[in-house]
Design an enzyme around this catalytic site. Structure first.
Site, PDB file in Angstrom:
ATOM      1  N   HIS A 160     -26.266  -4.347  47.526  1.00 19.55           N
ATOM      2  CA  HIS A 160     -27.697  -4.427  47.830  1.00 19.55           C
ATOM      3  C   HIS A 160     -28.055  -5.520  48.824  1.00 19.55           C
ATOM      4  O   HIS A 160     -29.217  -5.665  49.219  1.00 19.55           O
ATOM      5  CB  HIS A 160     -28.493  -4.578  46.532  1.00 19.55           C
ATOM      6  CG  HIS A 160     -28.435  -3.334  45.695  1.00 19.55           C
ATOM      7  ND1 HIS A 160     -27.816  -3.287  44.463  1.00 19.55           N
ATOM      8  CD2 HIS A 160     -28.861  -2.074  45.965  1.00 19.55           C
ATOM      9  CE1 HIS A 160     -27.897  -2.054  43.989  1.00 19.55           C
ATOM     10  NE2 HIS A 160     -28.512  -1.304  44.878  1.00 19.55           N
ATOM     11  N   GLN A 182     -23.495 -27.762  51.712  1.00 24.38           N
ATOM     12  CA  GLN A 182     -23.592 -27.026  52.987  1.00 24.38           C
ATOM     13  C   GLN A 182     -24.566 -27.671  53.965  1.00 24.38           C
ATOM     14  O   GLN A 182     -24.535 -27.362  55.150  1.00 24.38           O
ATOM     15  CB  GLN A 182     -23.973 -25.561  52.729  1.00 24.38           C
ATOM     16  CG  GLN A 182     -25.447 -25.319  52.417  1.00 24.38           C
ATOM     17  CD  GLN A 182     -25.831 -25.646  50.982  1.00 24.38           C
ATOM     18  OE1 GLN A 182     -24.969 -25.925  50.161  1.00 24.38           O
ATOM     19  NE2 GLN A 182     -27.117 -25.624  50.668  1.00 24.38           N
ATOM     20  N   THR A 231     -25.830 -25.929  40.625  1.00 22.24           N
ATOM     21  CA  THR A 231     -26.396 -27.237  40.258  1.00 22.24           C
ATOM     22  C   THR A 231     -26.281 -27.469  38.754  1.00 22.24           C
ATOM     23  O   THR A 231     -25.912 -28.559  38.315  1.00 22.24           O
ATOM     24  CB  THR A 231     -27.861 -27.329  40.729  1.00 22.24           C
ATOM     25  OG1 THR A 231     -27.876 -27.177  42.153  1.00 22.24           O
ATOM     26  CG2 THR A 231     -28.480 -28.665  40.369  1.00 22.24           C
ATOM     27  N   CYS A 285     -30.110  -4.658  40.961  1.00 19.13           N
ATOM     28  CA  CYS A 285     -29.421  -3.802  39.986  1.00 19.13           C
ATOM     29  C   CYS A 285     -28.862  -4.526  38.767  1.00 19.13           C
ATOM     30  O   CYS A 285     -28.391  -3.882  37.835  1.00 19.13           O
ATOM     31  CB  CYS A 285     -28.286  -3.048  40.672  1.00 19.13           C
ATOM     32  SG  CYS A 285     -26.903  -4.113  41.106  1.00 19.13           S
ATOM     33  N   GLU A 302     -25.636 -29.433  47.198  1.00 18.82           N
ATOM     34  CA  GLU A 302     -26.059 -28.851  48.480  1.00 18.82           C
ATOM     35  C   GLU A 302     -25.150 -29.306  49.625  1.00 18.82           C
ATOM     36  O   GLU A 302     -25.612 -29.680  50.706  1.00 18.82           O
ATOM     37  CB  GLU A 302     -27.525 -29.215  48.785  1.00 18.82           C
ATOM     38  CG  GLU A 302     -28.512 -28.789  47.706  1.00 18.82           C
ATOM     39  CD  GLU A 302     -28.721 -27.281  47.599  1.00 18.82           C
ATOM     40  OE1 GLU A 302     -28.155 -26.529  48.411  1.00 18.82           O
ATOM     41  OE2 GLU A 302     -29.452 -26.873  46.677  1.00 18.82           O
ATOM     42  N   MET A 358     -27.223 -18.547  45.969  1.00 20.32           N
ATOM     43  CA  MET A 358     -28.349 -19.229  45.328  1.00 20.32           C
ATOM     44  C   MET A 358     -28.561 -18.626  43.942  1.00 20.32           C
ATOM     45  O   MET A 358     -28.296 -17.435  43.725  1.00 20.32           O
ATOM     46  CB  MET A 358     -29.629 -19.073  46.160  1.00 20.32           C
ATOM     47  CG  MET A 358     -29.734 -20.122  47.261  1.00 20.32           C
ATOM     48  SD  MET A 358     -31.246 -19.970  48.221  1.00 20.32           S
ATOM     49  CE  MET A 358     -32.439 -20.670  47.074  1.00 20.32           C
ATOM     50  N   PHE A 359     -28.985 -19.451  43.013  1.00 19.85           N
ATOM     51  CA  PHE A 359     -29.276 -19.070  41.614  1.00 19.85           C
ATOM     52  C   PHE A 359     -28.010 -18.770  40.804  1.00 19.85           C
ATOM     53  O   PHE A 359     -28.097 -18.230  39.707  1.00 19.85           O
ATOM     54  CB  PHE A 359     -30.222 -17.849  41.531  1.00 19.85           C
ATOM     55  CG  PHE A 359     -31.476 -18.002  42.344  1.00 19.85           C
ATOM     56  CD1 PHE A 359     -32.509 -18.818  41.903  1.00 19.85           C
ATOM     57  CD2 PHE A 359     -31.614 -17.358  43.561  1.00 19.85           C
ATOM     58  CE1 PHE A 359     -33.672 -18.965  42.658  1.00 19.85           C
ATOM     59  CE2 PHE A 359     -32.767 -17.501  44.320  1.00 19.85           C
ATOM     60  CZ  PHE A 359     -33.798 -18.301  43.866  1.00 19.85           C
ATOM     61  N   SER A 360     -26.824 -19.094  41.334  1.00 18.74           N
ATOM     62  CA  SER A 360     -25.594 -18.797  40.592  1.00 18.74           C
ATOM     63  C   SER A 360     -25.235 -19.903  39.607  1.00 18.74           C
ATOM     64  O   SER A 360     -24.194 -19.824  38.950  1.00 18.74           O
ATOM     65  CB  SER A 360     -24.436 -18.546  41.567  1.00 18.74           C
ATOM     66  OG  SER A 360     -24.120 -19.735  42.271  1.00 18.74           O
ATOM     67  N   GLY A 361     -26.069 -20.930  39.519  1.00 15.70           N
ATOM     68  CA  GLY A 361     -25.822 -21.989  38.536  1.00 15.70           C
ATOM     69  C   GLY A 361     -24.911 -23.094  39.041  1.00 15.70           C
ATOM     70  O   GLY A 361     -24.294 -23.794  38.243  1.00 15.70           O
TER      71      GLY A 361
HETATM   72  P1  ADP Z   1     -27.899 -22.848  42.177  1.00 14.09           P
HETATM   73  O1  ADP Z   1     -27.716 -24.339  42.228  1.00 14.09           O
HETATM   74  O2  ADP Z   1     -26.606 -22.088  42.279  1.00 14.09           O
HETATM   75  O3  ADP Z   1     -28.927 -22.338  43.156  1.00 14.09           O
HETATM   76  P2  ADP Z   1     -29.175 -23.410  39.682  1.00 14.09           P
HETATM   77  O4  ADP Z   1     -28.170 -24.115  38.835  1.00 14.09           O
HETATM   78  O5  ADP Z   1     -30.202 -24.274  40.353  1.00 14.09           O
HETATM   79  O6  ADP Z   1     -28.445 -22.480  40.730  1.00 14.09           O
HETATM   80  O7  ADP Z   1     -30.008 -22.367  38.820  1.00 14.09           O
HETATM   81  C1  ADP Z   1     -29.418 -21.430  37.974  1.00 14.09           C
HETATM   82  C2  ADP Z   1     -30.547 -20.865  37.111  1.00 14.09           C
HETATM   83  O8  ADP Z   1     -31.406 -20.074  37.942  1.00 14.09           O
HETATM   84  C3  ADP Z   1     -30.133 -19.930  36.017  1.00 14.09           C
HETATM   85  O9  ADP Z   1     -29.731 -20.585  34.852  1.00 14.09           O
HETATM   86  C4  ADP Z   1     -31.416 -19.153  35.786  1.00 14.09           C
HETATM   87  O10 ADP Z   1     -32.252 -19.848  34.895  1.00 14.09           O
HETATM   88  C5  ADP Z   1     -32.111 -19.158  37.132  1.00 14.09           C
HETATM   89  N1  ADP Z   1     -32.110 -17.885  37.866  1.00 14.09           N
HETATM   90  C6  ADP Z   1     -33.135 -17.438  38.646  1.00 14.09           C
HETATM   91  N2  ADP Z   1     -32.822 -16.277  39.255  1.00 14.09           N
HETATM   92  C7  ADP Z   1     -31.571 -15.954  38.865  1.00 14.09           C
HETATM   93  C8  ADP Z   1     -30.657 -14.867  39.157  1.00 14.09           C
HETATM   94  N3  ADP Z   1     -30.996 -13.882  39.978  1.00 14.09           N
HETATM   95  N4  ADP Z   1     -29.431 -14.899  38.599  1.00 14.09           N
HETATM   96  C9  ADP Z   1     -29.084 -15.892  37.765  1.00 14.09           C
HETATM   97  N5  ADP Z   1     -29.884 -16.929  37.450  1.00 14.09           N
HETATM   98  C10 ADP Z   1     -31.114 -16.973  37.981  1.00 14.09           C
HETATM   99 MG    MG Z   2     -28.412 -25.777  43.506  1.00 13.56          MG
END
Ligand code: ADP
Ligand code: MG
Length: 193
Positions: free
Chosen positions: A183, A94, A25, A151, A92, A20-23
């Protein structure tokens, strides 16, 4: 003659995975926008279960959006697919059942470019089907990384920070955060720092 038989291009499956949050989307939106610049018709689909933001859009955590058709079941894609569509995006992944594997094979066999984003592992660090199978059959796989909230290292895992024990519990920053291998713990873990 099939309504898709006029397609000249060869089909192709792309998978975008990471925590999650890896970009994922964001990357899905970027690729579909570029296809639209190339004047290719794009349709994006998502599971109904992901109701975190707007019902008929796919939204990244930084609130980028693209129109998306919500599906209860992946087979419903055939009811919505336009004969002009050349690129199919699925977010999504999964959250769909294993029949998504045959559906995306069929789409690609018809000459469509299929881009699927989804979590490669769940919050216990286990492979999150159907994404691992989709990674195996794809022509192209991209692994993305978030930033570890402990970290700052590249994060490959989704840490659950609140809630229950089920594999699927839709949430965002209030119940999950990104962590690196060091972590990450395979249980609900609230950060104290
Ligand atoms: P995913 O679909 O993989 O969950 P998204 O594309 O929705 O990810 O969101 C990516 C965005 O989330 C990043 O550009 C950033 O603005 C935000 N973000 C929030 N927390 C983090 C984090 N721990 N690492 C990287 N980006 C994060
Ligand atoms: Mg997403």
């Amino acid at each position: 003659m099939s309504e898709f038989s006029y397609f000249q291009t060869r089909g192709w499956i792309e998978v975008i995975v990471g925590s999650m949050f890896s970009g994922k989307t964001e990357e899905l939106i970027r690729r579909t926008r570029r296809a639209e610049f190339a004047k290719l018709k794009v349709q994006v689909f998502k599971p109904v279960i992901d109701n975190r933001y707007k019902e008929k859009e796919v939204t990244s955590h930084n609130l980028n959006t693209v129109d998306a058709i919500p599906l209860n079941h992946i087979e419903e894609i055939w009811d919505h697919l336009s004969p002009k569509t050349r690129v199919v995006g699925i977010d999504e992944g999964q959250f769909f059942d294993p029949s998504i594997v045959q559906v995306v094979q069929d789409l690609a066999d018809r000459g469509l470019r299929v881009i699927i984003a989804g979590l490669d592992t769940d919050w216990k660090g286990r492979p999150f089907e159907p994404m691992p199978t989709l990674m195996a059959i794809a022509e192209n796989v991209t692994k993305q990384h978030a930033v570890c909230m402990v970290c700052g290292a590249p994060a490959s895992r989704t840490q659950k920070t609140s809630g229950g024990d089920s594999q699927i519990e839709v949430g965002a920053a209030e119940s999950y955060e990104a962590r690196c291998r060091e972590h990450f713990v395979a249980k609900v873990d609230q950060r104290t720092v």
